[in-house]
Design an enzyme around this catalytic site. Structure first.
Site, PDB file in Angstrom:
ATOM      1  N   HIS A 168       0.857  -1.065  -0.051  1.00 32.89           N
ATOM      2  CA  HIS A 168      -0.255   0.084  -0.141  1.00 32.89           C
ATOM      3  C   HIS A 168       0.824   1.380  -0.163  1.00 32.89           C
ATOM      4  O   HIS A 168       0.784   2.387  -0.950  1.00 32.89           O
ATOM      5  CB  HIS A 168      -0.928  -0.084   1.476  1.00 32.89           C
ATOM      6  CG  HIS A 168      -1.934   1.139   1.388  1.00 32.89           C
ATOM      7  ND1 HIS A 168      -2.964   1.307   1.265  1.00 32.89           N
ATOM      8  CD2 HIS A 168      -1.509   2.375   1.743  1.00 32.89           C
ATOM      9  CE1 HIS A 168      -3.629   2.535   1.313  1.00 32.89           C
ATOM     10  NE2 HIS A 168      -2.534   3.157   1.944  1.00 32.89           N
ATOM     11  N   GLU A 169       1.915   1.161   1.044  1.00 30.87           N
ATOM     12  CA  GLU A 169       2.512   2.503   0.854  1.00 30.87           C
ATOM     13  C   GLU A 169       3.625   2.915  -0.032  1.00 30.87           C
ATOM     14  O   GLU A 169       3.423   4.091  -0.437  1.00 30.87           O
ATOM     15  CB  GLU A 169       3.493   2.570   2.367  1.00 30.87           C
ATOM     16  CG  GLU A 169       2.655   2.409   3.533  1.00 30.87           C
ATOM     17  CD  GLU A 169       1.639   3.630   3.680  1.00 30.87           C
ATOM     18  OE1 GLU A 169       2.007   4.368   3.069  1.00 30.87           O
ATOM     19  OE2 GLU A 169       0.490   3.283   4.735  1.00 30.87           O
ATOM     20  N   HIS A 172       1.792   4.502  -2.902  1.00 32.46           N
ATOM     21  CA  HIS A 172       1.564   5.799  -2.928  1.00 32.46           C
ATOM     22  C   HIS A 172       2.817   6.627  -3.514  1.00 32.46           C
ATOM     23  O   HIS A 172       2.565   7.699  -4.152  1.00 32.46           O
ATOM     24  CB  HIS A 172       1.520   6.496  -1.295  1.00 32.46           C
ATOM     25  CG  HIS A 172       0.123   6.340  -0.644  1.00 32.46           C
ATOM     26  ND1 HIS A 172      -0.917   6.880  -1.330  1.00 32.46           N
ATOM     27  CD2 HIS A 172      -0.093   5.699   0.531  1.00 32.46           C
ATOM     28  CE1 HIS A 172      -1.897   6.674  -0.353  1.00 32.46           C
ATOM     29  NE2 HIS A 172      -1.400   5.897   0.562  1.00 32.46           N
ATOM     30  N   GLU A 192      -5.914   6.851  -2.692  1.00 32.33           N
ATOM     31  CA  GLU A 192      -6.033   6.027  -1.553  1.00 32.33           C
ATOM     32  C   GLU A 192      -6.393   4.427  -2.009  1.00 32.33           C
ATOM     33  O   GLU A 192      -5.618   3.373  -1.586  1.00 32.33           O
ATOM     34  CB  GLU A 192      -6.893   6.334  -0.386  1.00 32.33           C
ATOM     35  CG  GLU A 192      -6.281   6.853   0.952  1.00 32.33           C
ATOM     36  CD  GLU A 192      -5.212   5.867   1.460  1.00 32.33           C
ATOM     37  OE1 GLU A 192      -5.624   4.464   1.686  1.00 32.33           O
ATOM     38  OE2 GLU A 192      -4.295   6.532   1.556  1.00 32.33           O
ATOM     39  N   HIS A 266      -9.563   8.097   2.977  1.00 35.04           N
ATOM     40  CA  HIS A 266      -9.815   6.663   3.340  1.00 35.04           C
ATOM     41  C   HIS A 266     -10.986   6.429   3.304  1.00 35.04           C
ATOM     42  O   HIS A 266     -11.628   5.208   3.367  1.00 35.04           O
ATOM     43  CB  HIS A 266      -9.218   6.369   4.770  1.00 35.04           C
ATOM     44  CG  HIS A 266      -7.620   6.497   4.844  1.00 35.04           C
ATOM     45  ND1 HIS A 266      -7.180   7.818   5.094  1.00 35.04           N
ATOM     46  CD2 HIS A 266      -6.569   5.546   4.535  1.00 35.04           C
ATOM     47  CE1 HIS A 266      -5.801   7.811   5.048  1.00 35.04           C
ATOM     48  NE2 HIS A 266      -5.466   6.599   4.828  1.00 35.04           N
TER      49      HIS A 266
HETATM   50 ZN    ZN Z   1      -2.780   5.296   2.153  1.00 38.36          ZN
END
Ligand code: ZN
Length: 343
Positions: A168-169, A172, A192, A266
């Site tokens: 996930h990170e 980004h 997100e 989110h």
């Molecule tokens: Zn995130």
């Protein structure tokens, strides 16, 4: 260009709920408070001097997509001590190795499935930090590197415990270097959702699963024992990931009927997550990942949901024509965006 946003794994509405209820549940409110303070400082980009100096002790090779891991030794600073560099054997800390392996796996997923060379598609060094802060209940991408807290072991475990967190990170970072989606409202929700989508696909890549066998949950392996069975988000059924006194109840909408105007990224990301789930269950997770990645490369910072629907449909036709994804993909995409009320 503006500073890239700091993107947290655990959204502020959960963190706030935890902080409000810490003393009532007999937990040490100081740890929650320090974590909240750190989040706020990071959001405001007030980084400490040590944080700002990013020099590595052993320099990784530029352009090789090397993975390096720092141990922050429970300070609220980044890059405190380099503990594992490219090609190094496993070290003493389990979370340093977990972060290393997960970031390697994420790099490999991007290379093998999406033909992308690291975060910037030019082999950028992938930097992870473990043991950041004290009992820190979060993980984040700060615009340049990834940071994983230990969790307090009451609510969350170490954030390296679930491969979809690093997936996930790191994503980004990919979004930052491609569409550059703003981190507000609908563009923020697209940003997100893209991280959850690729995080979920990395999880499937590592565990050899596909749309039909994956649980479509994000963060289920960072929940501490008392919260076993809960997760942070559900791509299949947004709004059902958790419901308990500690975290509150998952507030994600699963369609535009529940859209929160100007909501936290989110929140409304649930709508796009569900679109991806519907597409993936029909054409397969990795073809759907290729489609979403092609979409991401053709979006722009202020893109909104209808833009994503349009671009995704166009990309579906292009990729179906080139036999990269299934022939029915254009119809699948339209049906998915229609089902959640976007078009
Ligand atoms: Zn995130």
């Amino acid at each position: 260009m503006n500073d890239p946003p700091v993107c947290f794994f655990i959204p502020p509405y959960i963190t706030d709920h935890i902080a409000r209820n810490a003393s009532r549940q007999g937990r040490d409110p100081a740890a929650a408070r320090d974590g909240a303070k750190a989040d706020l400082a990071l959001r405001q980009q007030r980084k400490s001097a040590a944080y700002a100096s990013l020099q590595a002790l052993t320099a990784p090779t530029p352009g090789k997509a090397d993975v390096v891991i720092y141990d922050d030794q429970n300070q609220w600073n980044l890059n405190v001590q380099l503990v594992r560099g490219p090609g190094d054997p496993p070290v003493k800390g389990a979370n340093a190795n977990a972060a290393y392996d997960a970031l390697e796996a994420t790099r490999e997923f991007y290379r093998e499935v999406l033909e992308r060379d690291s975060i910037d598609n030019a082999g950028a060094t992938i930097v992870g930090n473990v043991n950041f802060g004290v009992q820190y209940d979060n993980a984040f991408w700060d615009g340049a590197e990834m940071v994983f807290g230990n969790g307090d072991d009451v609510i969350f475990k170490d954030f390296t415990h679930d491969v979809d967190v690093p997936g996930h990170e790191l994503t980004h970072g990919v979004t930052q270097y491609t569409a550059g989606l703003n981190y507000t409202d609908q563009s923020g929700a697209l940003n997100e959702a893209t991280s959850d989508i690729m995080g979920a696909c990395v999880d499937q890549y590592v565990n050899k699963l596909d749309a039909g066998t994956f649980n479509w949950l994000i963060g289920e392996d960072v929940m501490a024992d008392d919260l076993y069975g809960e997760a942070i988000r559900s791509l299949a059924h947004p709004g059902t990931a958790y419901d308990n006194p500690i975290l509150g109840k998952d507030p994600q909408p699963d369609s535009m009927a529940g859209y929160v105007p100007n909501g936290d990224p989110h929140l409304n990301s649930g709508i796009i997550n569900r679109v991806f789930y519907l597409i993936a269950t029909d054409i397969g997770s990795f073809p759907a990942a290729k489609l979403w990645y092609a979409t991401l490369q053709n979006l722009w910072p202020a893109a909104v949901f209808t833009d994503a629907a349009y671009v995704c449909s166009e990309m579906a036709r292009v990729l179906a024509r080139d036999e990269v994804i299934a022939r029915q993909a254009p119809q699948t995409v339209r049906a998915a965006f229609h089902e959640v009320g976007i078009v």
